[in-house]
Scaffold this motif. Sequence first.
Motif, PDB file in Angstrom:
ATOM      1  N   GLU A  72       0.825  -1.203   0.000  1.00 18.23           N
ATOM      2  CA  GLU A  72       0.000   0.000   0.000  1.00 18.23           C
ATOM      3  C   GLU A  72       0.865   1.261   0.000  1.00 18.23           C
ATOM      4  O   GLU A  72       0.541   2.246  -0.665  1.00 18.23           O
ATOM      5  CB  GLU A  72      -0.937   0.012   1.214  1.00 18.23           C
ATOM      6  N   THR A  73       1.960   1.230   0.744  1.00 14.80           N
ATOM      7  CA  THR A  73       2.855   2.390   0.814  1.00 14.80           C
ATOM      8  C   THR A  73       3.533   2.638  -0.529  1.00 14.80           C
ATOM      9  O   THR A  73       3.662   3.788  -0.954  1.00 14.80           O
ATOM     10  CB  THR A  73       3.896   2.200   1.929  1.00 14.80           C
ATOM     11  N   LEU A  75       2.300   1.919  -3.469  1.00 20.06           N
ATOM     12  CA  LEU A  75       1.273   2.505  -4.332  1.00 20.06           C
ATOM     13  C   LEU A  75       1.052   3.980  -4.001  1.00 20.06           C
ATOM     14  O   LEU A  75       0.949   4.823  -4.897  1.00 20.06           O
ATOM     15  CB  LEU A  75      -0.033   1.728  -4.204  1.00 20.06           C
ATOM     16  N   GLU A  76       0.988   4.290  -2.721  1.00 13.53           N
ATOM     17  CA  GLU A  76       0.771   5.679  -2.320  1.00 13.53           C
ATOM     18  C   GLU A  76       1.962   6.560  -2.707  1.00 13.53           C
ATOM     19  O   GLU A  76       1.777   7.670  -3.219  1.00 13.53           O
ATOM     20  CB  GLU A  76       0.539   5.743  -0.813  1.00 13.53           C
ATOM     21  N   LEU A  78       4.128   6.075  -5.130  1.00 16.64           N
ATOM     22  CA  LEU A  78       4.154   6.242  -6.593  1.00 16.64           C
ATOM     23  C   LEU A  78       3.116   7.265  -7.044  1.00 16.64           C
ATOM     24  O   LEU A  78       3.376   8.074  -7.943  1.00 16.64           O
ATOM     25  CB  LEU A  78       3.928   4.900  -7.288  1.00 16.64           C
ATOM     26  N   GLU A  79       1.950   7.245  -6.426  1.00 14.72           N
ATOM     27  CA  GLU A  79       0.915   8.224  -6.769  1.00 14.72           C
ATOM     28  C   GLU A  79       1.349   9.640  -6.393  1.00 14.72           C
ATOM     29  O   GLU A  79       1.157  10.584  -7.155  1.00 14.72           O
ATOM     30  CB  GLU A  79      -0.410   7.868  -6.091  1.00 14.72           C
ATOM     31  N   LEU A  80       1.956   9.794  -5.221  1.00 18.41           N
ATOM     32  CA  LEU A  80       2.450  11.108  -4.812  1.00 18.41           C
ATOM     33  C   LEU A  80       3.537  11.604  -5.759  1.00 18.41           C
ATOM     34  O   LEU A  80       3.573  12.788  -6.110  1.00 18.41           O
ATOM     35  CB  LEU A  80       2.964  11.055  -3.370  1.00 18.41           C
ATOM     36  N   GLU A  81       4.415  10.710  -6.185  1.00 20.63           N
ATOM     37  CA  GLU A  81       5.468  11.079  -7.141  1.00 20.63           C
ATOM     38  C   GLU A  81       4.857  11.489  -8.480  1.00 20.63           C
ATOM     39  O   GLU A  81       5.271  12.479  -9.087  1.00 20.63           O
ATOM     40  CB  GLU A  81       6.433   9.915  -7.335  1.00 20.63           C
ATOM     41  N   ARG A  82       3.850  10.757  -8.936  1.00 17.18           N
ATOM     42  CA  ARG A  82       3.180  11.087 -10.195  1.00 17.18           C
ATOM     43  C   ARG A  82       2.518  12.454 -10.108  1.00 17.18           C
ATOM     44  O   ARG A  82       2.620  13.272 -11.025  1.00 17.18           O
ATOM     45  CB  ARG A  82       2.145  10.020 -10.544  1.00 17.18           C
ATOM     46  N   LEU A  83       1.858  12.734  -8.992  1.00 16.26           N
ATOM     47  CA  LEU A  83       1.213  14.033  -8.806  1.00 16.26           C
ATOM     48  C   LEU A  83       2.242  15.166  -8.777  1.00 16.26           C
ATOM     49  O   LEU A  83       2.016  16.243  -9.324  1.00 16.26           O
ATOM     50  CB  LEU A  83       0.381  14.044  -7.523  1.00 16.26           C
ATOM     51  N   GLU A  84       3.374  14.913  -8.145  1.00 18.51           N
ATOM     52  CA  GLU A  84       4.445  15.910  -8.096  1.00 18.51           C
ATOM     53  C   GLU A  84       4.962  16.215  -9.502  1.00 18.51           C
ATOM     54  O   GLU A  84       5.157  17.378  -9.860  1.00 18.51           O
ATOM     55  CB  GLU A  84       5.582  15.397  -7.212  1.00 18.51           C
TER      56      GLU A  84
END
Length: 94
Positions: A72-73, A75-76, A78-84
Amino acid sequence: ECWGISIASVLERDVDGSLPDVVVRDVSPPQTLNNGVVFLRNSMRGRFFLQLLLSKVQWFFTIQHDQGAFDETILEALELERLEQFRSNLSGGV
């Protein structure tokens, strides 16, 4: 050495001079992520990753407590990196 790539080369500075904050072994089907060996850099992002992970370890209904929390971490993070990266692109950065 793992799959033809030495750990030392993974931990070297990137072209832009940065070092990785989190290093895990890549997998291919049918394997899954494994938190048996993880390198966390003593950096703001590395400590943030660890904080996210520890906050999830006590979640119920995750696979093998630490492994589910780790998945889960990842995935989270990677999503934060993508948003950045998305926000950087919107503001004209690279």
